[in-house]
Design an enzyme around this catalytic site. Structure first.
Site, PDB file in Angstrom:
ATOM      1  N   ASP A   1       0.865  -1.175   0.000  1.00 46.55           N
ATOM      2  CA  ASP A   1       0.000   0.000   0.000  1.00 46.55           C
ATOM      3  C   ASP A   1       0.908   1.234   0.000  1.00 46.55           C
ATOM      4  O   ASP A   1       2.126   1.148   0.221  1.00 46.55           O
ATOM      5  CB  ASP A   1      -0.958  -0.016   1.202  1.00 46.55           C
ATOM      6  CG  ASP A   1      -2.161   0.913   0.999  1.00 46.55           C
ATOM      7  OD1 ASP A   1      -2.102   1.781   0.101  1.00 46.55           O
ATOM      8  OD2 ASP A   1      -3.157   0.771   1.729  1.00 46.55           O
TER       9      ASP A   1
HETATM   10  C1  BGC Z   1      -5.074   3.221   0.555  1.00 46.19           C
HETATM   11  C2  BGC Z   1      -5.204   2.315  -0.648  1.00 46.19           C
HETATM   12  C3  BGC Z   1      -5.104   3.105  -1.915  1.00 46.19           C
HETATM   13  C4  BGC Z   1      -3.815   3.917  -1.902  1.00 46.19           C
HETATM   14  C5  BGC Z   1      -3.657   4.772  -3.130  1.00 46.19           C
HETATM   15  C6  BGC Z   1      -3.852   4.113   0.459  1.00 46.19           C
HETATM   16  O1  BGC Z   1      -3.835   5.051   1.476  1.00 46.19           O
HETATM   17  O2  BGC Z   1      -5.001   2.441   1.718  1.00 46.19           O
HETATM   18  O3  BGC Z   1      -6.425   1.631  -0.576  1.00 46.19           O
HETATM   19  O4  BGC Z   1      -5.141   2.250  -3.014  1.00 46.19           O
HETATM   20  O5  BGC Z   1      -3.814   4.769  -0.783  1.00 46.19           O
HETATM   21  O6  BGC Z   1      -4.622   5.724  -3.207  1.00 46.19           O
END
Ligand code: BGC
Length: 763
Positions: A279
């Site tokens: 992530d």
């Molecule tokens: C989230 C993800 C997301 C990523 C990019 C993160 O903070 O947990 O679900 O895909 O950001 O936006």
């Protein structure tokens, strides 16, 4: 094909494979050959997913790409922005294409209802349609991969990300997980109108303690396997090309550094063959988790555990070379990760044509958000299926399109909130608000509007929510009393009052955990004041989690849960309020009476002292200071017609391990209107080697019945439906009594029993 020829020549395939041979050139051979040509720097470059933001200028990004130091991006969402980056990749030594990723969660340019709403439709076809259109729109903008579907089971609505997922139930979420993956990926992730699915968040993110985002998860293995892991597995069965790793820890070990999770379980036990992506910043977070001293250690732990690609990379780029040179990681740690990145690009068809989704400049849309690029009809069709009628006293709904309607509430005219969180590349101005929707539908009569209340008045909370950058909380500077007063006056002039209340979308988002599930701001007071006018009162809820609305339930004559219903939300809500569409949604998550009841999912264990309705309430499992059970159970939702169910018939009272039995009911539409309902099958294992839930959803059918029509609904049940993970983590069914329950929600069910026979033919 021309580019592939060039690439093959460059990487040592002496002669260009003929088109027919392309298929015979195995992915493995292609990828291995390419890896053998790569320098260490180029390999590390492939493991970096960079965020397109102000940290690097476009020139600098192109320079880095041309030098082979970036493998993909997050956050660049149009062809003309992505093309120069792909051009840069084609100037790099090996011409390895970039891929472009984006959070396409519930629509892209056209915004469909949020995940929790989609799940409320219990209509797999409608859900697939939303995913397919999202993929078409996103791929037409040069996107190759989405960080979706979000399939974390959520049983604690304090968690703001409850809105993104598909609810509390393992079976329902698993079905949707697979459907969404297949919708995004279409016939194949390499099709020009497909995007690769990166299912998330692996794993158990929805079980964070206390619903506090990013918090720890402590869970036994049997429960993980039984309740929380199946959706991820189902996404893999659906062919998901990638997985995003969760931000939480699991029994003390962060998912991002969890070798058990990513290797033993994901790769070895489940046979996952795709790409694992961290992530956003998840690798650096390992320092804060307290398992790594610094970013170098974080990078070491992540790559060794099995994170192939680092999102928003500030760890693999700077650290992997040093780690390799010091012997802290091996060449195969890097090569294995590179293999997955290249494999994913191969699967996306990018080696065949890096411009597969970027196209040619002369065909770029003049305006990415042009109306003609939207799929409004489909968005409306899907949105109306996601609305859940929670109450309809004396048949107040549907309303007539005449007379005076007072539309009250801070969300009635919101273009931003109705899109919900993670609204990808949607544009607020293109949303149909509930005010617009009612106006569009009303052929006679009049609509008067008053705001009635602000969504949140605590300035500290407003500051926090706005800091997230999700949306501004546009507060009316008037006092609460003034606003309520105005609303009451509007109500007094009307024949019926519709109050659109709920949460701003920034409250149902990442990092938006709440300790309360009440309507925020002064909305509850507003409803009390509206009720006091004596006018018929319809509540239209807009929110991303179950709310505790016990008081409002008593006050309102009708309640429609609309979640965040997307670009066409206002029209869809009007369709239901005026009866142009008969509501058919069912809750995919339990509504508690109060925050103190959480967790109160329907598939709980019985306990040794279960609550007994009507009995003296001592020494049974309950809260003594509140009525027992949920406000609205899982699977619940009304219609403008009525349905009745006959007693259930079982084709046999015994089931052998190799056979199946059929449970049938007759469902009749006893009302005056055609309508759809969801017939739900639950099973309870009465005696097991471990306590089993009081019921678990095992199947459902959404059926349409004309007024007066009757239909037989049959469910086939076999041993697989009865299996569970025992204490040894064996997945098996145990002989003995099972109860089959069929109903139109999880509480009001018909029940029959049968016996699963042992191999020898007896219980
Ligand atoms: C989230 C993800 C997301 C990523 C990019 C993160 O903070 O947990 O679900 O895909 O950001 O936006």
């Amino acid at each position: 094909m021309k580019r592939l020829r060039l690439l093959c020549a460059l990487i040592g395939f002496t002669s260009l494979p003929a088109a027919a041979d392309m298929a015979s050139l195995s992915k493995e051979a292609f990828v291995s050959n390419l890896i053998s040509q790569m320098t260490l720097e180029e390999k590390i470059g492939q493991l970096r997913l960079i965020t397109i933001d102000e940290k690097m200028t476009p020139e600098k990004i192109r320079e880095e790409i041309a030098a082979g130091r970036i493998g993909g991006t997050y956050g660049s969402v149009s062809r003309f922005v992505n093309r120069p980056m792909q051009d840069a990749s084609q100037q790099s030594r090996l011409k390895i294409p970039m891929f472009f990723g984006w959070d396409v969660i519930h629509g892209h340019r056209t915004i469909f209802p949020i995940g929790l709403a989609l799940a409320s439709s219990w209509d797999i076809g409608a859900i697939e349609l939303s995913g397919r259109i999202a993929a078409k729109e996103a791929s037409a903008d040069g996107i190759d991969l989405t960080f979706a579907p979000m399939i974390d089971i959520a049983r604690d609505p304090r968690w703001g990300r409850t809105s993104e997922g598909f609810g509390e139930d393992t079976y329902l979420v698993s079905r949707i997980a697979k459907a969404m993956v297949q919708a995004y990926q279409g016939t194949s992730p390499n099709a020009p109108d497909s995007i690769m699915a990166s299912a998330k968040h692996f794993a158990l993110y929805g079980a964070v303690e206390g619903g506090r985002d990013y918090n720890s998860v402590d869970m036994g293995l049997a429960r993980m396997h039984q309740d929380y892991l199946p959706p991820y597995r189902s996404a893999i069965e659906g062919g998901a090309g990638a997985m995003m790793v969760a931000l939480n820890s699991i029994n003390g070990v962060p998912a991002t550094s969890n070798a058990w999770l990513m290797q033993d379980l994901l790769r070895k036990a489940w046979g996952f063959k795709g790409l694992v992506i961290s992530d956003h910043n998840g690798i650096n977070d390992l320092v804060q988790h307290g398992v790594a001293k610094n970013h170098r250690e974080a990078a070491r732990l992540a790559i060794k555990a099995g994170v192939d690609m680092s999102m928003n990379d500030f760890s693999y780029g700077p650290e992997l070379q040093g780690l390799l040179e010091s012997g802290a990681i091996s060449q195969s740690n890097i090569d294995n990760a590179v293999r997955e990145v290249l494999g994913a690009k191969y699967d996306m068809g990018l080696f065949e044509d890096p411009y597969r989704r970027i196209g040619i400049a002369s065909e770029d849309p003049a305006d990415n958000n042009a109306e003609h690029r939207l799929h409004r009809a489909q968005a409306r069709e899907v949105a109306r299926k996601t609305l859940v009628l929670l109450k309809n006293e004396n048949g107040l709904l549907p309303l007539k399109k005449e007379g005076v309607i007072a539309l009250i509430g801070p969300l009635a005219k919101s273009t931003v909130d109705i899109m919900g969180s993670w609204s990808a590349s949607g544009v607020a101005e293109q949303s149909v608000t509930i005010y617009d929707g009612l106006k569009n539908a009303m052929t006679q009569g009049s609509l008067i509007y008053a705001r009635g209340a602000n969504l949140e008045e605590d300035q500290e909370v407003v500051k926090y929510l706005e800091y997230q950058g999700v949306s501004k909380i546009e507060n009316d500077p008037r006092s609460a009393a003034e606003m309520i007063d105005e609303a009451v006056k509007a109500a007094q002039q009307a024949d019926v009052v519709i109050a659109v209340v709920g949460e701003p979308r920034s409250m149902s988002h990442e990092a938006a955990s709440r300790t309360s599930l009440d309507l925020p701001g002064r909305q509850s007071e507003l409803i009390t004041a509206l009720k006091a006018t004596g006018k018929p009162l319809v509540l239209v809820l807009m929110n991303g989690r179950p709310l505790s609305i016990g008081k409002e339930h008593k006050q309102a004559d009708a309640i429609l849960e609309t979640w965040y219903s997307g670009s066409e939300g206002g029209n869809a809500v009007a369709d239901v309020l005026f009866g142009d569409y008969n509501p058919s949604g069912k809750l995919p998550i339990t509504f508690p009476r109060s925050v103190g009841q959480i967790p109160n999912y329907y598939s709980h264990l019985n306990t040794g002292r279960p609550y007994i309705a009507g009995a003296l309430r001592n020494y049974t499992s309950q809260y003594f200071d509140q009525s027992h059970g949920p406000l609205y159970p899982f699977g619940y939702g009304l219609s403008y017609t009525n349905f009745s169910l006959t007693d259930m018939a079982l084709s046999s009272t015994t089931l052998s391990k190799t056979d199946n039995l059929v449970a049938s009911v007759l469902v009749k539409n006893t009302g005056q209107r055609d309508g759809e309902t969801v017939v739900q099958l639950y099973i309870r294992d009465v005696v097991g080697s471990v306590s089993r839930p009081v019921k678990e959803l095992k199947n459902f059918q959404k059926i349409m019945l004309k007024a007066g029509e009757e239909k037989a609904v049959h469910f086939s049940i076999n041993e697989n439906d009865l299996k569970f993970f025992n204490t040894q983590l064996e997945y098996a069914a145990e002989p003995g009594e099972f109860r089959v329950q069929i109903g139109l929600d999880s509480q009001d069910v018909k029940e029959q029993s049968f016996e699963l026979l042992s191999e020898q033919g007896s219980g």
